[in-house]
Design a protein around this motif. Structure first.
Motif, short mmCIF file in Angstrom:
data_model
loop_
_atom_site.label_atom_id
_atom_site.label_comp_id
_atom_site.label_asym_id
_atom_site.label_seq_id
_atom_site.Cartn_x
_atom_site.Cartn_y
_atom_site.Cartn_z
N TYR A 93 -8.47 7.78 -12.51
CA TYR A 93 -9.34 6.60 -12.53
C TYR A 93 -9.01 5.64 -11.39
N HIS A 94 -7.73 5.47 -11.10
CA HIS A 94 -7.35 4.50 -10.07
C HIS A 94 -7.87 4.88 -8.69
N PRO A 95 -7.63 6.10 -8.20
CA PRO A 95 -8.23 6.46 -6.90
C PRO A 95 -9.75 6.45 -6.94
N THR A 127 4.34 10.19 -6.77
CA THR A 127 5.42 10.61 -7.66
C THR A 127 4.92 10.83 -9.08
N THR A 128 3.97 9.99 -9.51
CA THR A 128 3.43 10.16 -10.86
C THR A 128 2.62 11.45 -10.96
N PHE A 129 1.85 11.75 -9.92
CA PHE A 129 1.11 13.01 -9.89
C PHE A 129 2.09 14.19 -9.95
N CYS A 130 3.16 14.10 -9.17
CA CYS A 130 4.14 15.19 -9.16
C CYS A 130 4.80 15.37 -10.52
N ASP A 131 5.20 14.25 -11.12
CA ASP A 131 5.84 14.32 -12.44
C ASP A 131 4.88 14.87 -13.49
N THR A 132 3.62 14.47 -13.37
CA THR A 132 2.63 14.88 -14.37
C THR A 132 2.34 16.37 -14.30
N PHE A 133 2.01 16.85 -13.10
CA PHE A 133 1.57 18.23 -12.98
C PHE A 133 2.72 19.21 -12.84
N ALA A 134 3.94 18.70 -12.66
CA ALA A 134 5.11 19.58 -12.66
C ALA A 134 5.62 19.84 -14.07
N ASN A 135 5.09 19.09 -15.02
CA ASN A 135 5.50 19.26 -16.41
C ASN A 135 4.90 20.55 -16.97
N PRO A 136 5.72 21.48 -17.43
CA PRO A 136 5.17 22.75 -17.95
C PRO A 136 4.40 22.59 -19.25
N ASN A 137 4.57 21.46 -19.92
CA ASN A 137 3.89 21.25 -21.20
C ASN A 137 2.55 20.53 -21.07
N ILE A 138 2.09 20.33 -19.85
CA ILE A 138 0.87 19.56 -19.68
C ILE A 138 -0.35 20.31 -20.20
N ASP A 139 -0.37 21.63 -20.07
CA ASP A 139 -1.44 22.46 -20.64
C ASP A 139 -2.82 21.97 -20.22
N LEU A 140 -3.04 21.88 -18.90
CA LEU A 140 -4.31 21.41 -18.36
C LEU A 140 -4.78 22.38 -17.28
N LEU A 176 -3.03 0.91 -12.17
CA LEU A 176 -2.10 2.04 -12.24
C LEU A 176 -0.65 1.56 -12.15
N THR A 177 -0.41 0.57 -11.30
CA THR A 177 0.96 0.10 -11.10
C THR A 177 1.55 -0.53 -12.35
N LEU A 178 0.72 -1.16 -13.17
CA LEU A 178 1.19 -1.69 -14.45
C LEU A 178 1.04 -0.67 -15.57
N GLY A 179 0.01 0.16 -15.47
CA GLY A 179 -0.29 1.09 -16.55
C GLY A 179 0.74 2.18 -16.72
N ILE A 180 1.17 2.79 -15.62
CA ILE A 180 2.13 3.89 -15.71
C ILE A 180 3.47 3.43 -16.28
N SER A 201 0.83 -1.21 0.00
CA SER A 201 0.00 0.00 0.00
C SER A 201 0.86 1.26 0.00
N CYS A 202 1.94 1.23 0.78
CA CYS A 202 2.85 2.39 0.82
C CYS A 202 3.55 2.59 -0.52
N VAL A 203 3.96 1.48 -1.13
CA VAL A 203 4.62 1.58 -2.44
C VAL A 203 3.65 2.13 -3.49
N LEU A 204 2.41 1.62 -3.46
CA LEU A 204 1.41 2.11 -4.40
C LEU A 204 1.14 3.60 -4.19
N LEU A 205 1.07 4.01 -2.93
CA LEU A 205 0.86 5.43 -2.63
C LEU A 205 2.02 6.28 -3.15
N MET A 206 3.23 5.77 -3.01
CA MET A 206 4.40 6.49 -3.52
C MET A 206 4.37 6.60 -5.03
N ILE A 207 3.93 5.51 -5.69
CA ILE A 207 3.84 5.54 -7.16
C ILE A 207 2.83 6.59 -7.60
#
Length: 238
Positions: A200-202, A109-122, A173-177, A100-106
């Motif tokens: 979708y996962h949460p 970190t994926t949220f951080c990488d996604t929304f920290a990207n300046p090209n996301i335009d969302l 999510l763990t396999l999809g990302i 559960s902790c590993v999944l939460l970290m995934i």
């Protein structure tokens, strides 16, 4: 949303929710395990089919990376487990909490990488719309699978219906990302196409948890009704 549709089923969430309700846990485990293995091959093919051309994509490299990322750790884990099975049964390490902790970290970190990207335009409004659409789509699919598995000529038991509702609508999510990162490693809008899966996962865990009492109540009442209908009727005394 096409990326979400291409994803394999999750390894744990559908099984946990099925078990919490009291459904067919064996069917849920089989679906999760078999679907995850199929996803290694089927998911990349579906992603290429719906999201882009595969003419210049090195299939060998992609499948080898997926094999090393998904299959090899599983095989190593099964081999190691054979030798330390007795120790695991004695000590009972908290693998559930660790996973559960590993999944939460995934997810984090994926949220951080996604929304920290300046090209996301969302923008915020678009994000709210995506959340609303995802919740609506998931609830609709759960309702449709429920209707399908409980139709008059259906041979599924109430316990089977529970497993079907959860397993057929959940995505991993763990396999999809990792798959998205491998298949679309050089794609500049990778963060953008990852957003629906991140939401979708949460959402599936939240909806599933909220529906557990309702589905459990339905399953128990349905099982009682079926049991009563199968009981032989007492002969009428004249």
């Amino acid at each position: 949303l096409q990326t979400v549709g291409c994803m394999p089923p999750p390894v744990s969430s559908a099984v946990i929710l099925t078990k919490a309700v009291g459904g067919n846990e064996a069917a849920a485990i089989f679906n999760s395990a078999f679907g995850s293995f199929l996803g290694i091959v089927i998911t990349p093919l579906l992603l290429f089919l719906f999201l882009g051309s595969s003419s210049s994509v090195p299939f060998t490299s992609i499948f080898s990376q997926l094999f090393m990322t998904v299959v090899v750790p599983l095989i190593i884990g099964q081999i190691v487990r054979r030798y330390i099975k007795d120790w695991l049964e004695r000590k009972k390490p908290p693998f559930g909490a660790i996973s559960s902790c590993v999944l939460l970290m995934i997810i984090y970190t994926t949220f951080c990488d996604t929304f920290a990207n300046p090209n996301i335009d969302l923008d915020k409004f678009s994000l709210i719309i995506i959340v609303f659409i995802i919740f609506s789509v998931q609830m609709s699919f759960m309702f449709l699978t429920f209707l399908f598995s409980t139709r008059n000529n259906s041979t599924f038991t109430p316990a089977d219906t529970v497993a079907i509702v959860f397993c057929s609508t959940h995505k991993s999510l763990t396999l999809g990302i990792p798959m998205l990162k491998i298949v679309f490693a050089s794609y500049e809008h990778l963060s953008l196409i990852s957003v629906p899966l991140l939401i979708y996962h949460p959402a599936q865990i939240l909806l599933g948890s909220l529906l557990v009492p309702t589905i459990k109540s339905w399953m128990v009442s349905r099982q009682k009704a079926l049991k009563l209908t199968r009981q032989p009727k007492a002969p009428v005394k004249v």
